[in-house]
Design a protein around this motif. Structure first.
Motif, PDB file in Angstrom:
ATOM      1  N   ARG A 129     -55.300  10.436   6.724  1.00 34.78           N
ATOM      2  CA  ARG A 129     -54.553   9.816   7.809  1.00 34.78           C
ATOM      3  C   ARG A 129     -53.165  10.416   8.003  1.00 34.78           C
ATOM      4  O   ARG A 129     -52.456  10.042   8.925  1.00 34.78           O
ATOM      5  CB  ARG A 129     -54.482   8.310   7.608  1.00 34.78           C
ATOM      6  CG  ARG A 129     -55.677   7.622   8.246  1.00 34.78           C
ATOM      7  CD  ARG A 129     -55.835   6.211   7.768  1.00 34.78           C
ATOM      8  NE  ARG A 129     -56.507   6.173   6.470  1.00 34.78           N
ATOM      9  CZ  ARG A 129     -56.848   5.056   5.850  1.00 34.78           C
ATOM     10  NH1 ARG A 129     -56.563   3.910   6.366  1.00 34.78           N
ATOM     11  NH2 ARG A 129     -57.471   5.105   4.699  1.00 34.78           N
ATOM     12  N   ILE A 166     -65.056   0.457   7.934  1.00 32.89           N
ATOM     13  CA  ILE A 166     -65.820   0.227   9.157  1.00 32.89           C
ATOM     14  C   ILE A 166     -65.534   1.256  10.251  1.00 32.89           C
ATOM     15  O   ILE A 166     -66.377   1.498  11.109  1.00 32.89           O
ATOM     16  CB  ILE A 166     -65.590  -1.191   9.715  1.00 32.89           C
ATOM     17  CG1 ILE A 166     -64.089  -1.493   9.833  1.00 32.89           C
ATOM     18  CG2 ILE A 166     -66.280  -2.226   8.845  1.00 32.89           C
ATOM     19  CD1 ILE A 166     -63.795  -2.781  10.553  1.00 32.89           C
ATOM     20  N   MET A 175     -54.593  -2.324  -0.593  1.00 35.70           N
ATOM     21  CA  MET A 175     -53.413  -2.137   0.251  1.00 35.70           C
ATOM     22  C   MET A 175     -52.285  -3.056  -0.206  1.00 35.70           C
ATOM     23  O   MET A 175     -51.130  -2.647  -0.329  1.00 35.70           O
ATOM     24  CB  MET A 175     -53.773  -2.433   1.711  1.00 35.70           C
ATOM     25  CG  MET A 175     -52.578  -2.445   2.658  1.00 35.70           C
ATOM     26  SD  MET A 175     -53.087  -2.703   4.381  1.00 35.70           S
ATOM     27  CE  MET A 175     -51.594  -3.419   5.067  1.00 35.70           C
ATOM     28  N   PHE A 203     -58.953  -1.612  10.677  1.00 35.83           N
ATOM     29  CA  PHE A 203     -58.635  -2.668   9.720  1.00 35.83           C
ATOM     30  C   PHE A 203     -59.138  -2.302   8.323  1.00 35.83           C
ATOM     31  O   PHE A 203     -60.253  -1.807   8.182  1.00 35.83           O
ATOM     32  CB  PHE A 203     -59.288  -3.972  10.185  1.00 35.83           C
ATOM     33  CG  PHE A 203     -58.601  -5.209   9.711  1.00 35.83           C
ATOM     34  CD1 PHE A 203     -57.615  -5.805  10.478  1.00 35.83           C
ATOM     35  CD2 PHE A 203     -58.931  -5.779   8.499  1.00 35.83           C
ATOM     36  CE1 PHE A 203     -56.987  -6.954  10.045  1.00 35.83           C
ATOM     37  CE2 PHE A 203     -58.291  -6.933   8.063  1.00 35.83           C
ATOM     38  CZ  PHE A 203     -57.317  -7.525   8.836  1.00 35.83           C
ATOM     39  N   PRO A 204     -58.332  -2.543   7.267  1.00 36.38           N
ATOM     40  CA  PRO A 204     -58.718  -2.098   5.928  1.00 36.38           C
ATOM     41  C   PRO A 204     -59.781  -2.985   5.270  1.00 36.38           C
ATOM     42  O   PRO A 204     -59.496  -3.713   4.328  1.00 36.38           O
ATOM     43  CB  PRO A 204     -57.400  -2.142   5.150  1.00 36.38           C
ATOM     44  CG  PRO A 204     -56.602  -3.200   5.828  1.00 36.38           C
ATOM     45  CD  PRO A 204     -56.989  -3.143   7.280  1.00 36.38           C
ATOM     46  N   PHE A 232     -58.553 -10.623  11.132  1.00 39.28           N
ATOM     47  CA  PHE A 232     -59.523  -9.627  11.589  1.00 39.28           C
ATOM     48  C   PHE A 232     -60.238 -10.066  12.853  1.00 39.28           C
ATOM     49  O   PHE A 232     -60.477  -9.264  13.752  1.00 39.28           O
ATOM     50  CB  PHE A 232     -60.537  -9.349  10.479  1.00 39.28           C
ATOM     51  CG  PHE A 232     -61.581  -8.324  10.847  1.00 39.28           C
ATOM     52  CD1 PHE A 232     -61.221  -7.006  11.075  1.00 39.28           C
ATOM     53  CD2 PHE A 232     -62.905  -8.687  10.968  1.00 39.28           C
ATOM     54  CE1 PHE A 232     -62.172  -6.066  11.418  1.00 39.28           C
ATOM     55  CE2 PHE A 232     -63.865  -7.743  11.309  1.00 39.28           C
ATOM     56  CZ  PHE A 232     -63.495  -6.430  11.536  1.00 39.28           C
ATOM     57  N   LEU A 243     -51.022  -6.052   9.714  1.00 43.85           N
ATOM     58  CA  LEU A 243     -52.377  -6.089  10.257  1.00 43.85           C
ATOM     59  C   LEU A 243     -52.448  -6.932  11.524  1.00 43.85           C
ATOM     60  O   LEU A 243     -53.259  -6.669  12.405  1.00 43.85           O
ATOM     61  CB  LEU A 243     -53.349  -6.640   9.212  1.00 43.85           C
ATOM     62  CG  LEU A 243     -53.554  -5.740   7.999  1.00 43.85           C
ATOM     63  CD1 LEU A 243     -54.454  -6.407   6.987  1.00 43.85           C
ATOM     64  CD2 LEU A 243     -54.146  -4.410   8.430  1.00 43.85           C
ATOM     65  N   VAL A 302     -62.977  -5.032  18.591  1.00 43.82           N
ATOM     66  CA  VAL A 302     -62.776  -5.038  17.141  1.00 43.82           C
ATOM     67  C   VAL A 302     -61.741  -3.983  16.761  1.00 43.82           C
ATOM     68  O   VAL A 302     -61.714  -2.896  17.330  1.00 43.82           O
ATOM     69  CB  VAL A 302     -64.114  -4.757  16.421  1.00 43.82           C
ATOM     70  CG1 VAL A 302     -63.901  -4.636  14.919  1.00 43.82           C
ATOM     71  CG2 VAL A 302     -65.126  -5.841  16.736  1.00 43.82           C
ATOM     72  N   ASP A 303     -60.871  -4.314  15.811  1.00 44.52           N
ATOM     73  CA  ASP A 303     -59.910  -3.353  15.274  1.00 44.52           C
ATOM     74  C   ASP A 303     -60.591  -2.549  14.166  1.00 44.52           C
ATOM     75  O   ASP A 303     -60.694  -2.993  13.032  1.00 44.52           O
ATOM     76  CB  ASP A 303     -58.699  -4.110  14.714  1.00 44.52           C
ATOM     77  CG  ASP A 303     -57.709  -3.184  14.014  1.00 44.52           C
ATOM     78  OD1 ASP A 303     -57.891  -1.947  14.087  1.00 44.52           O
ATOM     79  OD2 ASP A 303     -56.758  -3.690  13.404  1.00 44.52           O
ATOM     80  N   THR A 340     -54.805   3.516   1.620  1.00 46.52           N
ATOM     81  CA  THR A 340     -55.883   2.695   1.064  1.00 46.52           C
ATOM     82  C   THR A 340     -56.872   2.312   2.162  1.00 46.52           C
ATOM     83  O   THR A 340     -56.597   2.479   3.350  1.00 46.52           O
ATOM     84  CB  THR A 340     -55.328   1.395   0.457  1.00 46.52           C
ATOM     85  OG1 THR A 340     -54.543   0.740   1.453  1.00 46.52           O
ATOM     86  CG2 THR A 340     -54.473   1.682  -0.757  1.00 46.52           C
ATOM     87  N   ARG A 341     -58.003   1.762   1.740  1.00 41.25           N
ATOM     88  CA  ARG A 341     -59.049   1.406   2.699  1.00 41.25           C
ATOM     89  C   ARG A 341     -59.489  -0.038   2.628  1.00 41.25           C
ATOM     90  O   ARG A 341     -60.331  -0.473   3.392  1.00 41.25           O
ATOM     91  CB  ARG A 341     -60.298   2.253   2.417  1.00 41.25           C
ATOM     92  CG  ARG A 341     -60.071   3.621   2.718  1.00 41.25           C
ATOM     93  CD  ARG A 341     -60.970   4.588   2.085  1.00 41.25           C
ATOM     94  NE  ARG A 341     -60.553   5.838   2.673  1.00 41.25           N
ATOM     95  CZ  ARG A 341     -61.012   6.272   3.833  1.00 41.25           C
ATOM     96  NH1 ARG A 341     -61.940   5.629   4.455  1.00 41.25           N
ATOM     97  NH2 ARG A 341     -60.554   7.368   4.347  1.00 41.25           N
ATOM     98  N   ARG A 342     -58.969  -0.770   1.646  1.00 37.57           N
ATOM     99  CA  ARG A 342     -59.346  -2.184   1.571  1.00 37.57           C
ATOM    100  C   ARG A 342     -58.099  -3.019   1.376  1.00 37.57           C
ATOM    101  O   ARG A 342     -57.141  -2.586   0.740  1.00 37.57           O
ATOM    102  CB  ARG A 342     -60.318  -2.426   0.406  1.00 37.57           C
ATOM    103  CG  ARG A 342     -61.724  -1.935   0.687  1.00 37.57           C
ATOM    104  CD  ARG A 342     -62.634  -2.278  -0.458  1.00 37.57           C
ATOM    105  NE  ARG A 342     -63.109  -3.656  -0.397  1.00 37.57           N
ATOM    106  CZ  ARG A 342     -63.750  -4.244  -1.414  1.00 37.57           C
ATOM    107  NH1 ARG A 342     -63.947  -3.594  -2.536  1.00 37.57           N
ATOM    108  NH2 ARG A 342     -64.172  -5.483  -1.289  1.00 37.57           N
ATOM    109  N   LEU A 343     -58.142  -4.233   1.901  1.00 36.68           N
ATOM    110  CA  LEU A 343     -56.942  -5.059   1.892  1.00 36.68           C
ATOM    111  C   LEU A 343     -56.405  -5.327   0.485  1.00 36.68           C
ATOM    112  O   LEU A 343     -55.198  -5.209   0.272  1.00 36.68           O
ATOM    113  CB  LEU A 343     -57.208  -6.367   2.650  1.00 36.68           C
ATOM    114  CG  LEU A 343     -55.982  -7.255   2.845  1.00 36.68           C
ATOM    115  CD1 LEU A 343     -54.842  -6.498   3.509  1.00 36.68           C
ATOM    116  CD2 LEU A 343     -56.326  -8.482   3.664  1.00 36.68           C
TER     117      LEU A 343
END
Lengths: 279, 289
Positions: B273, A153, B225, A106-107, B165, B36, A102-103, B219-222
């Motif tokens: 980061r 995550i 982002m 990933f956001p 993902f 990604l 798993v990455d 950011t932390r969510r797509l």
């Protein structure tokens, strides 16, 4: 064009379940490629609701077996039936990946990952409804992670990461969960957390197959064990399957058998190749 | 105020600014999935591979902008599908297949252009863009196709998320993975063609990859982002054009330099980061030992 042939998959109905048929019936499946044999004529069937540990050395074909049952890989011989029809017609089979696959950068947060399991239930061109989000919350409750729903995550511990993916399988409303080494690299407490989730799954009648290296846990905690090394070497109650000759056949030189007062102890040294990490 | 308003007295400048903002948004949205999924090299190849299409269109129709757009689109979509097909065969590694298609198509494009009399000028425009030469027709095409790209991304947002993902999940959910991957390739192709005039072929990759990479550090969510990447992309377009106006440098490189500047800032100073933060955290953990 492969791509165009997939077009109907977006709209068609799933195959129905024939409940008089076993949830999984594996009939002489083999996978051969470039002269290698990953799986050789493996046959068995599962009873709905049971939990089976799949044991075997690295490269024995455990992941391959899971992916064939999930309909992700096609066997070169034999067939898999899920409730009487091919696995690729079902969306009730969940594959829980190894954590190393798993990455984690990933956001997405925990709730996002769990919601992914509902992609087909939500449907094309739709956003998740309030019911869908509530369902995700319930799945997180089952694995004891409601308070971490907003975490990215990568910020979770190994055990928590594993439980997110089990929650995702629940969100998928899976009747069959194939878990690829969920216990590997976890400390004892995190392993116990996973086992209490497994108990909850048992209560819900979910059928579970777990790949594991840990012969002791497999023997102590599972109804039946399946011993695999390309071929099926045994399938049944642990005390029937974990006999010295069968274990030796599975592990060969990688296995030490020690006679102790309480019986034969098997020590496997095949658990720690590089990518598993954390052992 | 004059500083900001002066350039706006030129209609070509206004058209250029609108085009640069549109391109910034469209490229960043598509580019977020590319970042990604690790498709940066593929994006670079795809943008170079449309050169023969543009050149052929130029030879057949002369300089008419509208026609060039369709030629470029045809070349980009064909290349996207071609790369998809070659790499699926498994006889050649995917990055090798991309490299071969990329270099071959680019050579064909330059060969075609070298037959023209105005060889260097045209080549420079194709390679580095000519945002101040954007016509109203170009602008309408950019806006229209840009909108199509955005709508498709919105429509398939969660499916693209799943295939990016976890492709095995996509398969157990019986999502049409191959179809979605080709669709994403075609979207990238369209975004590249839409941006051709603004940044040109050689610097295209920066518009696709740099704003999303910057946003991913912050950011932390797509969804956030993508939104931040689009904002950075659009802002870079505007700032880049002003930079080019006042410092007298070519507009395409100016836009890309602004993008790169934003990335460096995020790379150094992003909370958690960023380089500075990590160094600090590293020190702190050493001190506590």
């Amino acid at each position: 064009m492969d791509a165009l042939r997939q077009l109907p998959a977006l709209i068609t109905q799933r195959d129905s379940h024939h409940l008089d048929q076993p949830i999984v019936a594996v009939d002489e499946i083999s996978l051969r490629y470039n002269g290698n044999t990953a799986l050789d004529q493996v046959s068995f069937s599962l009873i709905t609701g049971e939990q089976v540990a799949v044991v075997g050395p690295n490269g024995a074909g455990k992941s391959t077996l899971f992916k064939i049952i999930a309909g992700v890989l096609q066997p070169t011989g034999g067939q898999v039936r899920v409730y009487g029809s091919g696995p690729d017609g079902h969306i009730c089979i969940a594959y829980v990946p190894q954590r190393s696959q798993v990455d984690w950068q990933f956001p997405v947060n925990v709730a996002d990952v769990v919601m992914m399991g509902r992609t087909r239930r939500v449907g094309l061109f739709r956003r998740p409804s309030r019911q869908d989000w509530r369902y995700v919350q319930q799945c997180l409750e089952v694995v004891g992670m409601t308070d971490l729903a907003d975490r990215q995550i990568g910020e979770l511990s190994g055990g928590q990461q594993q439980r997110v993916f089990i929650a995702r399988a629940l969100a998928q409303e899976a009747a069959l969960m194939l878990m690829d080494e969920p216990l590997t690299g976890l400390d004892v407490r995190s392993q116990e957390d996973i086992f209490s989730v497994l108990d909850a799954l048992r209560g819900r009648g979910v059928t579970v197959m777990i790949a594991t290296h840990d012969l002791n846990l497999a023997a102590e905690r599972f109804d039946r064990v399946l011993l695999l090394n390309h071929r099926l070497l045994g399938f049944g109650r642990p005390d029937v399957v974990f006999t010295p000759d069968k274990l030796l056949a599975a592990y060969g030189g990688h296995m030490r058998l020690i006679n102790t007062p309480s019986g034969v102890a098997a020590i496997s040294d095949s658990c720690c190749d590089g990518h598993d990490g954390g052992m | 105020m004059h500083f900001l308003l002066d350039p706006l007295t030129y209609p070509f400048m206004i058209r250029g600014l609108v085009a640069a903002m549109l391109v910034g948004v469209v490229c960043s949205l598509v580019g977020s999935y590319m970042v990604l999924r690790g498709m940066a090299f593929l994006g670079d190849a795809l943008s170079h591979a449309i050169l023969p299409g543009v050149a052929a269109g130029y030879l057949v129709n002369g300089g008419a902008g509208g026609a060039l757009f369709w030629w470029a689109l045809a070349a980009a979509v064909l290349t996207a599908l071609g790369i998809g097909a070659v790499s699926r065969g498994g006889q050649v590694r995917e990055d090798t297949a991309i490299g071969i298609v990329f270099a071959g198509m680019f050579a064909l494009g330059i060969a075609l252009i070298s037959t023209m009399r105005s060889y260097t000028v045209d080549l420079v425009h194709f390679l580095f863009g000519n945002v101040l030469g954007v016509t109203n027709t170009d602008l309408a095409l950019t806006a229209g196709w840009g909108l199509v790209v955005v709508l498709v991304i919105v429509a398939f947002y969660k499916e693209f998320l799943v295939i990016s993902f976890d492709s095995v999940l996509a398969e157990t959910l019986r999502l049409p993975g191959t179809l979605l991957r080709y669709l994403l390739l075609v979207l990238i192709a369209v975004a590249i063609v839409v941006s051709l005039q603004t940044v040109g072929i050689a610097l295209m990759l920066a518009m696709l990859v740099t704003p999303p990479a910057t946003a991913s550090l912050l950011t932390r969510r797509l969804p956030s982002m993508m939104a931040l990447a689009a904002a950075i992309g659009a802002l870079s377009g505007v700032l880049g054009l002003y930079l080019s106006y006042y410092v007298s440098i070519a507009s395409g490189p100016a836009i890309v330099l602004v993008c790169t500047g934003f990335f460096l800032l995020a790379f150094l100073f992003a909370p958690q980061r960023g380089w500075l933060w990590q160094r600090h955290a590293h020190r702190a953990s050493q001190n506590s030992d």
